[in-house]
Design an enzyme around this catalytic site. Structure first.
Site, PDB file in Angstrom:
ATOM      1  N   GLY A   1      44.965  40.179  39.460  1.00 19.59           N
ATOM      2  CA  GLY A   1      44.865  39.251  38.341  1.00 19.59           C
ATOM      3  C   GLY A   1      46.242  38.992  37.766  1.00 19.59           C
ATOM      4  N   CYS A   2      46.275  38.667  36.505  1.00 18.31           N
ATOM      5  CA  CYS A   2      47.528  38.352  35.822  1.00 18.31           C
ATOM      6  C   CYS A   2      48.447  39.562  35.816  1.00 18.31           C
ATOM      7  CB  CYS A   2      47.226  37.910  34.392  1.00 18.31           C
ATOM      8  SG  CYS A   2      48.706  37.593  33.421  1.00 18.31           S
ATOM      9  N   PHE A   3      49.698  39.350  36.188  1.00 24.88           N
ATOM     10  CA  PHE A   3      50.624  40.480  36.251  1.00 24.88           C
ATOM     11  C   PHE A   3      50.948  41.061  34.887  1.00 24.88           C
ATOM     12  CE2 PHE A   3      54.057  37.121  37.578  1.00 24.88           C
ATOM     13  CZ  PHE A   3      54.103  36.564  36.303  1.00 24.88           C
TER      14      PHE A   3
END
Length: 179
Positions: free
Chosen positions: A15-17
């Protein structure tokens, strides 16, 4: 990746880092976490290009850790606890191949450990794990504004609603593994 001092590198996408970076910065034995991109075809990906799904890259974190303080296996247990490895190319409202669940490995040992942890975690999840295990490719560090994002913007909407609960889950679930 290992050197004489016991430092190793893990590269994970889930997902989003910003979420992964915020969590792993709290883990004992983690020396450095950088947000970046891997697994695509563009030689100089930008955040905008990756978010648009135009490069084939995944948002990932590059974790430098002391293997004497935390094992690769432990990092993967944390990884599988803080994201949903059963949703293909999706984490919550973040949709696209750039948000895929992926473990980039750079040795047969890392690959074996990754596959072992996936097998162990299969009984935890109600659906099949879709996490990819791929050879590490070229690392592309994300732009400076994406490094330490959560610590610099804790009240930003996404951080408050998505990142903060993941950090809280880590802090409560893995209290014994904090910095």
């Amino acid at each position: 990746m290992t050197n004489q001092s016991g430092m190793q590198v893990a590269i994970l996408g889930g997902g989003c880092f910003w979420c992964l970076e915020a969590v792993f910065l709290e883990a004992r034995g983690v020396l450095k976490v950088e947000s970046g991109y891997m697994g695509g075809h563009d030689d100089n990906p930008t955040y905008e290009q990756v978010c648009a799904g135009a490069t084939g890259h995944a948002e990932v974190v590059r974790i430098v850790f002391d293997a004497g303080a935390i094992e690769y296996h432990d990092l993967l247990e944390i990884f599988f606890t803080i994201h949903d490895p059963t949703t293909l190319n999706r984490q919550g409202n973040d949709v696209g191949t750039q948000y895929r669940s992926v473990i980039f490995v750079d040795s047969p040992e890392q690959e074996a450990t990754a596959r072992q942890v996936i097998a162990e975690m299969a009984c935890v999840w109600d659906a099949p794990i879709v996490t990819q295990v791929q050879p590490a490719g070229t690392w592309h560090k994300a732009e400076d504004e994406h490094q330490n994002y959560f610590s610099r913007h804790p009240l930003q909407g996404y951080c408050a609603l998505v990142v903060a609960p993941k950090v809280t889950k880590f802090l409560t679930t893995f209290a014994g593994r904090l910095t």
